[in-house]
Design an enzyme around this catalytic site. Structure first.
Site, PDB file in Angstrom:
ATOM      1  N   GLU A  29       0.813  -1.221   0.000  1.00  0.00           N
ATOM      2  CA  GLU A  29       0.000   0.000   0.000  1.00  0.00           C
ATOM      3  C   GLU A  29       0.846   1.270   0.000  1.00  0.00           C
ATOM      4  O   GLU A  29       0.374   2.336  -0.362  1.00  0.00           O
ATOM      5  CB  GLU A  29      -0.923  -0.002   1.220  1.00  0.00           C
ATOM      6  N   GLY A  59      -2.213 -14.814   3.075  1.00  0.00           N
ATOM      7  CA  GLY A  59      -2.999 -15.412   4.141  1.00  0.00           C
ATOM      8  C   GLY A  59      -2.499 -14.932   5.474  1.00  0.00           C
ATOM      9  O   GLY A  59      -1.779 -13.954   5.586  1.00  0.00           O
ATOM     10  N   GLU A  93       8.637 -11.918   6.189  1.00  0.00           N
ATOM     11  CA  GLU A  93       9.602 -11.923   5.089  1.00  0.00           C
ATOM     12  C   GLU A  93      10.967 -11.447   5.572  1.00  0.00           C
ATOM     13  O   GLU A  93      12.006 -12.040   5.259  1.00  0.00           O
ATOM     14  CB  GLU A  93       9.131 -10.997   3.966  1.00  0.00           C
TER      15      GLU A  93
END
Length: 1184
Positions: A29, A59, A93
């Site tokens: 975003e 997810g 991540e």
């Protein structure tokens, strides 16, 4: 299935399958459609395989396939934006990326996109809010959130890109170029269809044992064309990033034969030192010694490809002892015996491809797919059988048959079968037959003479033959007949043999009828054959290696019928740095050879005084008559290179007027040359001029300034060249390198700063050099300035552990000397006078272990006003002269192991550190009235008033600790931490100066003592500073000595930041630790620590004695703090001293806190004599 990281952790020999170059981590975003999208496009356009997780389904937890993608990426780019930490996915991540960085050495590049790295590091701002939200929702465990925090902190400390302002496109361009460089700078292109490669690479990787710190040398052997080099390149591509220093030397055998081992040594050193090709070794023995000294201190990865002689291995890698810890070497060769002699750790013999692998490889090249077309199955089978699993033959034959019809296939295969003895050679010839006439000429010249040569050199020579070389080389490269790597032309051995066989095939037993001669035996046979005049009309080129031939005597007319001769090279290779000087080629005085077609004349040791009288060389491009007897020289307008090195008979070159195209002029060691003609100015294209070793040359013509294309100028060892001509350097702005080593030159022109591109200026051993112009500082491109041997400009003089008895008086002339080391000179008896001349330059003086007695240090030492470090360790004086206070810039005084030293005098106010450990005669701090404490106290107080901007955060001394921390230090702990209660309004009390910190520890030779200083309130604390003392003692290390030492350091109150100046913080804590130098491993050597407050006025002597007395009662509680209050509170003080159940003295904390608020502590400690007497009687009564 186990992850790659876990596999690597269990076996460091695993080969990582890099499926992506770059993994992009970002907050969608924030940057998906702007910055990240543009960055992604730029990376892809650059050819960088980049992954972004747009298509993976999101997810609650990060997808396993995404974890796999991260592991299979060579580099990760993390775009930190304002809302990055809001995403649990992004944080997961990041944790995985940092794990890969630790376990598989993945490169991580952070981009701070409109965020401050400190916000990440401390989790402030938007990151603080994000973590507060994560903790509030409670979906993630505390352990997971802590991993997120740790990953953010680690990433914030990495070097990256900060984007706050400026055009994003410019930032993206810089980032892309940087990533491209980091990914591709050392990799080799090995092609995309590597059949049968994985298993072979894995086997070799296992043999390397990367998990071990041992040195390992691996040998790879096999026949030509079997794939040794390709396999090694794949291994190199996958492993080079694990080593800081790497080198891949291809075609060692060929380069060694053509250019010598010295050239290979230079290339190896250039790779390891990352300086391009090294130019400063002149013999193989010197090169071997330099390589050994450099490699043994580094962890290197070296590949020596295609070695065919043990001398090559001995000169390049020697043995295991040459290599640093953890180094790896791979040697490829066709000679297995060499690997046995070298005693390699493992030997890997490359086997030919099995039929299935060969079948697939052939089909990829013949059909661009792994299976043949239906109608070609049987023919493909026959072709693969013919190649017998040799990868090179499979590739070339497959490429030869691309897009051909069935009849053409059948014809080619049938033709090959008719020549079974030439197998691979026949395959290669098919490619040669497809070349046009000019391409064939270029190919044959390369095969016979120019393999392993520089592309620019080959292009210059063959362009002179009108061969259109640039396009010709491109065509040969496209047809896989040559390769060009790093501007060097290469050709596989089998292809080279094929080219030479083509030259021989028409008249295999009559070399006089060939077009090219390169073998010494063939040349002798050709010139010995009768009727030479009629048989050598086709001769175009002769390269004669005199080092491989017997003595040859040419007849005067031996060359007369060679009307087509284009290239002539007569040379002798170096053997371990020495050229054979015995005559091997005898020429008659009337010797002649045709020169109309001659483009390249290279004749080393040319014995005649001039070229033939009928010599016509208008078409000559290069003349090399190195080591010749030439006195007169013909000139040619097309000439680009003229090399007359070592021609000792050459006196002058009368004129350059007919050499206007000359690019390189090499007159090195022409020892009779005493003049350079002023016509040199016509050489507008000259870029390289070497006059080194021209010992009779006294000057240069001023017209040299007109050489506006000149880039390199060598004048080294011109022993009579005393000065440069008065020239305008601004006319020679292209100069990049100047060598003036060994010349008697006295000075350089002030205008030398006009050489804006100058990168190297070497003036070593210019003993007459008086000065360098200040303008030399304006040479912005200068990378190397070499002045070794120019004594008067010496900055560092190291005479450590030498047998000198005295320093020469001439040392006073070294006006630039900054550091003088004479430590360990036990025979040193006296110093020269007039050391005062060094007062403005000398900053470091080492007189350690020099057997210095009282009075042995000359008074001139105390005049060295610029001295910053004085090392007097391990000497025999009893006292340090009081004149040491004159050293107004002294920062560090080393007097450890001075076992006769009794005291420390008044000290310079600039001093910050004193190392006096193992000074066993030094007075202790047993009493606050000791001379040592008085001296230190005066030092601590005076240093308070120095310039705060330059004030290091502490001042300290290291002394023997056998007596422990003195008992009069009231606040002590037998731990690594000690806390003291701060006086009320401590920050406003002008009489309260600071803290003296004490630390008793065990000396372990090499460590770094640190102390974290903290302010505490009831619920929290702040670390306000850290002080430290690095310790490395060679004498302790040699003797393996372990002893207790006491670190005493003063920390002034004014160093505490103003934001902490309040009564909020009631306690001051010091936390000590010791770590190994260069390691950060924490040691447990701290035995005791303490704090003592310093005030502007000394305590009364009787007060001091009482404090000392109270502080030394009862071992367990001897460090209990005692405060003596104002006389008005005397009765309260007496009442507050009470006995516990065991009769020990205690003082009420409540009373202490109440009394602290009444008056400043320094007043409470100033007790009158009468009150002191009363208190003494009361205390004595209690103890009775």
């Amino acid at each position: 299935m186990a992850s790659i990281c876990s596999q690597i952790a269990s076996s460091s020999t695993s080969v990582i399958p890099w499926n992506h170059d770059v993994f992009l981590s970002f907050r969608g975003e924030d940057t998906r459609y702007k910055f990240t999208d543009h960055l992604y496009a730029a990376l892809v356009n650059k050819g960088i395989r980049t992954f972004r997780d747009d298509k993976l389904k999101r997810g609650e937890e990060i997808a396993p396939e995404l974890l796999k993608v991260i592991e299979e990426s060579r580099l990760s780019i993390v775009v930190f934006s304002e809302n990055y930490a809001n995403s649990r996915w992004c944080l997961d991540e990041l944790v995985k990326i940092m794990e890969c960085r630790q376990k598989i050495r993945q490169v991580v590049v952070p981009i701070f996109y409109h965020v401050d790295p400190s916000d990440l590091r401390k989790q402030k701002g938007s990151f603080e809010k994000a973590f507060a939200s994560h903790e509030r929702h409670g979906r993630d465990s505390k352990e997971k959130i802590q991993r997120w925090r740790a990953a953010l902190t680690e990433a914030s400390n990495l070097s990256g890109w900060h984007l706050f302002e400026g055009y994003e496109s410019k930032h993206i361009k810089k980032i892309t170029e940087n990533v491209f460089s980091r990914l591709n700078c050392k990799q080799f292109d090995v092609g995309s269809k590597l059949v049968g490669m994985d298993s072979r690479v894995k086997e070799i990787s296992l043999l390397l044992h990367l998990e071990s710190d041992d040195v390992r040398i691996i040998g790879i052997c096999g026949i030509r064309g079997i794939g040794k080099t390709t396999i090694t390149k794949v291994v190199y591509n996958q492993l080079f990033y694990e080593f800081e220093h790497t080198s891949f030397l291809e075609n060692v055998s060929e380069i060694s034969k053509n250019q010598g081992l010295l050239h290979l040594q230079n290339r190896l050193l250039g790779d390891i030192l990352e300086v391009g090709e090294n130019k400063y070794i002149s013999t193989i023995g010197q090169g071997s010694n330099m390589i050994k000294n450099i490699l043994r201190s580094k962890r290197v990865f070296i590949v020596l490809d295609d070695v065919d002689d043990s001398d090559q291995l001995e000169s390049l890698v020697g043995n295991h002892d040459w290599l640093g810890k953890g180094s790896r070497v791979i040697i490829t060769t066709r000679n297995k015996h060499l690997l046995t002699v070298q005693r390699v750790d493992e030997l890997y013999e490359v086997e030919k491809l099995n039929f299935e692998e060969g079948y697939e490889l052939f089909n990829w090249h013949a059909f661009r797919q792994n299976l043949p077309e239906q109608d070609f199955i049987d023919l493909s089978y026959d072709a693969v059988c013919y190649c017998q699993g040799l990868p090179l033959a499979l590739k070339i034959l497959g490429s030869l048959l691309v897009s051909k019809t069935i009849p053409q296939w059948e014809s080619e295969l049938h033709k090959l079968k008719r020549e079974p003895d030439k197998k691979i050679q026949s395959i290669l010839k098919r490619s040669f037959h497809e070349l046009d006439h000019t391409q064939k000429d270029i190919f044959l010249d390369i095969a016979c003479f120019f393999k392993g040569e520089d592309k620019d050199f080959v292009r210059r020579i063959l362009d002179g033959c009108n061969f259109y070389v640039e396009s010709g080389l491109k065509d040969l490269s496209d047809k896989c007949l040559i390769t060009i790597l790093d501007n060097w032309i290469d050709m596989h051995d089998l292809i080279q043999q094929m080219g030479r066989e083509i030259v021989r095939e028409e008249f295999p037993n009559e070399p006089s009828r060939w077009s090219r001669l390169w073998d010494s035996d063939d040349i002798e046979r050709a010139f010995a054959t009768s009727e030479v005049k009629t048989k050598m009309k086709k001769m175009e080129a002769i390269f004669l290696d005199l080092s491989r031939s017997k003595q040859i005597q040419f007849k005067a007319n031996v060359f007369t019928q060679m009307k087509k001769l284009r290239l002539l090279k007569v040379y002798g290779r170096e053997h371990y740095g020495f050229m054979r000087k015995e005559p091997k080629l005898i020429l008659p005085e009337n010797f002649e050879f045709p020169s109309y077609e001659l483009r390249y004349l290279h004749w080393e040791g040319y014995s005649l005084k001039s070229l033939p009288s009928n010599f016509y060389g208008e078409n000559l491009v290069e003349i090399n008559l190195k080591d010749s007897n030439i006195r007169q020289l013909w000139q040619g307008n097309k000439l680009k290179v003229l090399d007359l090195s070592e021609s000792e008979q050459l006196i002058e070159i009368p004129s350059f007027s007919n050499m206007s195209n000359l690019e390189q002029l090499i007159l090195k060691n022409c020892t009779s040359l005493d003049k350079v003609d002023s016509s040199i100015k016509v050489l507008k294209n000259l870029n390289f001029l070497n006059l080194g070793g021209c010992k009779k040359l006294t000057s240069l013509p001023s017209s040299i300034q007109d050489l506006d294309s000149l880039e390199t100028l060598y004048l080294n060892d011109c022993s009579n060249l005393e000065e440069f001509p008065k020239i305008k350097w601004s006319c020679m702005k292209g100069l990049k390198e100047i060598l003036l080593d060994g010349t008697p030159i006295k000075e350089l022109s002030f205008s030398i700063d006009d050489l804006t591109l100058l990168q190297t200026l070497s003036m070593s051993h210019c003993k007459n050099l008086r000065s360098l112009p200040s303008s030399i500082c304006n040479l912005k491109s200068l990378q190397g300035l070499y002045l070794d041997g120019c004594m008067e400009n010496l900055e560092h003089l190291v005479l450590t552990k030498t047998a000198i008895k005295e320093l020469p008086s001439s040392i006073q002339h070294l006006k630039q000397l900054k550091e003088l080391y004479v430590g360990g000179c036990s025979r040193l008896e006296k110093f020269p006078k007039n050391l005062e001349s060094l007062k403005d330059s000398l900053t470091v003086l080492d007189l350690s272990n020099s057997n210095l007695m009282d009075g042995a240090i000359p008074n001139d030492v105390w005049c060295l006003s610029s001295l910053e470090v004085l090392n007097l360790r391990k000497n025999n004086f009893h006292h340090i002269p009081a004149a040491i206070t004159q050293l107004c810039k002294l920062r560090y005084l080393k007097i450890s192991h001075c076992k006769m030293l009794e005291g420390i005098p008044e000290l310079p106010l600039s001093l910050r550190y004193i190392d006096a450990h193992d000074c066993t005669s030094l007075e202790t701090l047993s009493s606050p009235s000791s001379l040592l404490w008085s001296s230190l106290l005066q030092w601590f107080k005076l240093v308070q008033f120095q310039d705060l901007q330059s004030f290091e955060n502490c001042t300290g001394i290291m002394i023997p600790g056998s007596s422990g921390i003195p008992g009069w230090v009231l606040h002590q702990e037998m731990e690594k931490e000690v806390r003291i209660e701060l006086p009320v309004n401590w920050y406003e009390d002008n009489h309260f100066l600071g803290f003296v910190l004490f630390c008793l520890y065990q000396n372990d030779n090499e460590y770094h003592l640190t102390c974290d200083l903290e302010l505490h309130d009831d619920d929290s604390y702040e670390v306000v500073d850290r002080v430290g003392f690095p310790f490395r003692c060679e004498y302790c290390k040699i003797n393996d000595a372990i002893s207790d030492e006491l670190w005493v350091t003063y920390y002034p109150k004014i160093r505490i930041p103003e934001k902490y100046h309040s009564n909020q913080f009631r306690n001051f804590q010091a936390s000590f630790s010791a770590t190994i130098l260069d390691n950060d491993t924490i040691l447990g050597d701290i035995k005791w620590c303490g704090i003592h407050l310093i005030h502007s006025q000394d305590h009364q002597q009787k007060n001091t004695l009482l404090l000392d007395f109270l502080g030394t009662q009862d071992d367990e509680h001897k460090h209990m703090p005692v405060l003596l209050d104002h006389p008005d509170n005397f009765q309260d003080n007496i009442e507050s001293i009470a006995e516990d159940a065991n009769g020990r003295v205690k003082r009420s904390r409540d009373d202490a806190e109440q009394n602290q608020g009444e008056e400043p502590p320094h007043k409470r400690l100033r007790t009158s004599i009468s009150i002191f007497d009363s208190l003494t009687q009361a205390v004595m009564k209690i103890f009775q």
